[in-house]
Write a protein that holds these residues in place. Structure first.
Motif, PDB file in Angstrom:
ATOM      1  N   ALA A 122       0.831  -1.209   0.000  1.00 43.08           N
ATOM      2  CA  ALA A 122       0.000   0.000   0.000  1.00 43.08           C
ATOM      3  C   ALA A 122       0.864   1.257   0.000  1.00 43.08           C
ATOM      4  O   ALA A 122       0.573   2.229  -0.707  1.00 43.08           O
ATOM      5  N   ALA A 123       1.949   1.230   0.777  1.00 37.92           N
ATOM      6  CA  ALA A 123       2.851   2.386   0.823  1.00 37.92           C
ATOM      7  C   ALA A 123       3.532   2.603  -0.514  1.00 37.92           C
ATOM      8  O   ALA A 123       3.699   3.745  -0.976  1.00 37.92           O
ATOM      9  N   ALA A 124       3.941   1.506  -1.171  1.00 40.48           N
ATOM     10  CA  ALA A 124       4.587   1.623  -2.477  1.00 40.48           C
ATOM     11  C   ALA A 124       3.648   2.283  -3.494  1.00 40.48           C
ATOM     12  O   ALA A 124       4.072   3.126  -4.298  1.00 40.48           O
ATOM     13  N   GLU A 125       2.383   1.898  -3.463  1.00 39.51           N
ATOM     14  CA  GLU A 125       1.420   2.494  -4.389  1.00 39.51           C
ATOM     15  C   GLU A 125       1.192   3.974  -4.067  1.00 39.51           C
ATOM     16  O   GLU A 125       1.030   4.795  -4.972  1.00 39.51           O
ATOM     17  N   LEU A 126       1.218   4.322  -2.775  1.00 42.30           N
ATOM     18  CA  LEU A 126       1.089   5.733  -2.398  1.00 42.30           C
ATOM     19  C   LEU A 126       2.274   6.544  -2.890  1.00 42.30           C
ATOM     20  O   LEU A 126       2.121   7.695  -3.330  1.00 42.30           O
ATOM     21  N   ILE A 127       3.471   5.957  -2.826  1.00 36.72           N
ATOM     22  CA  ILE A 127       4.669   6.658  -3.294  1.00 36.72           C
ATOM     23  C   ILE A 127       4.554   6.981  -4.782  1.00 36.72           C
ATOM     24  O   ILE A 127       4.893   8.088  -5.228  1.00 36.72           O
ATOM     25  N   LEU A 128       4.058   6.017  -5.563  1.00 36.33           N
ATOM     26  CA  LEU A 128       3.866   6.279  -6.989  1.00 36.33           C
ATOM     27  C   LEU A 128       2.832   7.370  -7.223  1.00 36.33           C
ATOM     28  O   LEU A 128       2.983   8.213  -8.119  1.00 36.33           O
ATOM     29  N   ALA A 129       1.797   7.372  -6.410  1.00 38.30           N
ATOM     30  CA  ALA A 129       0.774   8.425  -6.535  1.00 38.30           C
ATOM     31  C   ALA A 129       1.341   9.787  -6.154  1.00 38.30           C
ATOM     32  O   ALA A 129       1.039  10.799  -6.793  1.00 38.30           O
ATOM     33  N   LEU A 130       2.176   9.821  -5.121  1.00 36.22           N
ATOM     34  CA  LEU A 130       2.804  11.078  -4.705  1.00 36.22           C
ATOM     35  C   LEU A 130       3.724  11.621  -5.790  1.00 36.22           C
ATOM     36  O   LEU A 130       3.840  12.837  -5.992  1.00 36.22           O
ATOM     37  N   ASP A 131       4.385  10.713  -6.496  1.00 34.51           N
ATOM     38  CA  ASP A 131       5.308  11.126  -7.550  1.00 34.51           C
ATOM     39  C   ASP A 131       4.594  11.901  -8.647  1.00 34.51           C
ATOM     40  O   ASP A 131       5.177  12.792  -9.271  1.00 34.51           O
ATOM     41  N   SER A 132       3.342  11.579  -8.872  1.00 35.50           N
ATOM     42  CA  SER A 132       2.581  12.289  -9.912  1.00 35.50           C
ATOM     43  C   SER A 132       1.861  13.520  -9.368  1.00 35.50           C
ATOM     44  O   SER A 132       1.365  14.344 -10.147  1.00 35.50           O
ATOM     45  N   LEU A 133       1.827  13.652  -8.049  1.00 32.25           N
ATOM     46  CA  LEU A 133       1.055  14.734  -7.443  1.00 32.25           C
ATOM     47  C   LEU A 133       1.621  16.106  -7.782  1.00 32.25           C
ATOM     48  O   LEU A 133       0.871  17.049  -8.043  1.00 32.25           O
ATOM     49  N   ALA A 134       2.948  16.225  -7.781  1.00 36.94           N
ATOM     50  CA  ALA A 134       3.554  17.520  -8.102  1.00 36.94           C
ATOM     51  C   ALA A 134       3.214  17.946  -9.526  1.00 36.94           C
ATOM     52  O   ALA A 134       2.927  19.124  -9.780  1.00 36.94           O
ATOM     53  N   ARG A 135       3.244  17.003 -10.465  1.00 41.97           N
ATOM     54  CA  ARG A 135       2.900  17.344 -11.849  1.00 41.97           C
ATOM     55  C   ARG A 135       1.459  17.822 -11.934  1.00 41.97           C
ATOM     56  O   ARG A 135       1.144  18.777 -12.657  1.00 41.97           O
ATOM     57  N   ARG A 136       0.579  17.167 -11.207  1.00 39.30           N
ATOM     58  CA  ARG A 136      -0.821  17.594 -11.197  1.00 39.30           C
ATOM     59  C   ARG A 136      -0.971  18.982 -10.587  1.00 39.30           C
ATOM     60  O   ARG A 136      -1.716  19.826 -11.092  1.00 39.30           O
TER      61      ARG A 136
END
Length: 363
Positions: free
Chosen positions: A190-204
């Motif tokens: 679950a944490a790994a998937e959150l990290i990937l989501a966070l990585d795209s958050l700045a672009r958004r």
């Protein structure tokens, strides 16, 4: 000025050692009293020692800190020295030289009426005990001058990103990883998937807010699990956020709080949030223009400006709406690093510039 700088540098003041910070406060207080004529108000909050001098009804706040990131004993490996016009030692650039420049600048003025000087003891660790004091001191002032070190080439800091810090805690369920892993809820996945989501958050965020200066969202410290043969029941992800505008800070905060785990049964807990608001360029524009004119009048080198990702206590004063100019301290480089240093020849010109600025605002 060099004698005063040596006096401050050889008194180590690691932020996490409150006794050392208290000893440093004694030295800073005595040095300030010699130059300003009176001892400071000594304010201890949760064991952290801050110093404040107030002259009449303040119209300008001079802001600095005396704590450093250097662990006790760093003088043994990074001794005080002055060689070929370069001063070195733990904290010399960030920001003990700024304090020396400030004291000498004020000592050159015919009057200190209308000035407040605040030297805090916990800036390097987030200013948790000094934030209220900083905001109280700035609230009544027309300007704040921050004696943090300059940017590259001596540039004044006219914008700083705001900061937010989060701890994302994923709650899963433990199970034997060999016998029955299907009975667990893997918090690490679950944490790994959150990290990937966070990585795209700045672009958004950058696409949505469209600041000319980018927001960054960086997962930093990640921990999960308790044993190699157990499905992790808990995982944590620390997140460092830097934003150029209050709008971006609010957008990222809302987005992080709206995140959910995609692993069935895992629960996400969001801790933390915004720490320092951004110091936006509009807060510094007028003061920087005035500083440039004063530098020209004083025969000093032309000034340059920089926007930087690191935050300071100037973020708090700007967040209150108090016009703030940062980076008025030492010229040099290597903050927090082995090559930390100060260009000695710039100590006097910087003190002269600060003196002129203070007179301009208080007259």
């Amino acid at each position: 000025m060099l004698a005063d700088l040596e006096e401050l540098v050889v008194c180590e003041s690691f932020s996490s050692d409150l006794a050392a910070v208290a000893r440093s406060a004694d030295v800073v207080a005595a040095q300030g009293a010699r130059h300003l004529g009176i001892p400071p108000e000594r304010i201890v909050v949760d064991g952290v020692t801050h110093l404040r001098w107030t002259f009449g009804t303040p119209r300008v706040l001079l802001l600095g800190h005396h704590d450093t990131v250097w662990p006790m004993g760093s003088l043994a490996t990074h001794p005080w020295s002055v060689t070929d016009g370069i001063a070195r030692g733990p904290g010399v650039f960030d920001m003990k030289a700024g304090l020396v420049q400030m004291f000498h600048a004020l000592a050159s003025l015919p009057s200190l009426e209308g000035i407040c000087v605040l030297v805090t003891g916990d800036e390097e660790v987030g200013s948790d005990t000094s934030r209220a004091l900083i905001e109280e001191s700035a609230r009544q002032c027309a300007a704040t001058f921050v004696l943090e070190a300059s940017a590259d080439g001596g540039a004044l800091k006219t914008a700083r990103k705001g900061t937010s810090a989060y701890e994302l805690v994923v709650h899963g369920k433990a199970a034997h990883s060999g016998l029955e892993p299907e009975k667990g809820i893997n918090a690490a996945i679950a944490a790994a998937e959150l990290i990937l989501a966070l990585d795209s958050l700045a672009r958004r965020a950058n696409a949505e807010v469209r600041d000319k200066w980018h927001t960054t969202v960086v997962p930093t410290v990640v921990k999960a699990g308790s044993a190699t043969n157990t499905v992790p029941a808990e995982a944590t992800v620390h997140v460092d956020v830097r934003v150029p505008s209050l709008k971006a800070q609010e957008w990222v905060d809302s987005a992080i709080r709206a995140m959910e785990s995609t692993v069935p049964g895992a629960r996400l807990e969001v801790r933390g949030g915004p720490n320092r608001p951004p110091l936006e360029e509009a807060s510094s524009t007028d003061l920087f223009t005035r500083a440039g004119l004063l530098a020209q009048r004083e025969g000093l080198a032309p000034l340059s400006s920089a926007a930087v990702g690191g935050a300071s206590d100037g973020n708090f004063t700007a967040g209150l709406g108090c016009p703030t100019l940062d980076g008025l301290g030492a010229v040099g480089g290597g903050a927090h690093a082995d090559d930390e240093h100060v260009v000695v020849a710039e100590l006097v010109p910087r003190a002269r510039l600060l003196a002129a600025l203070v007179q301009e605002v208080t007259r």
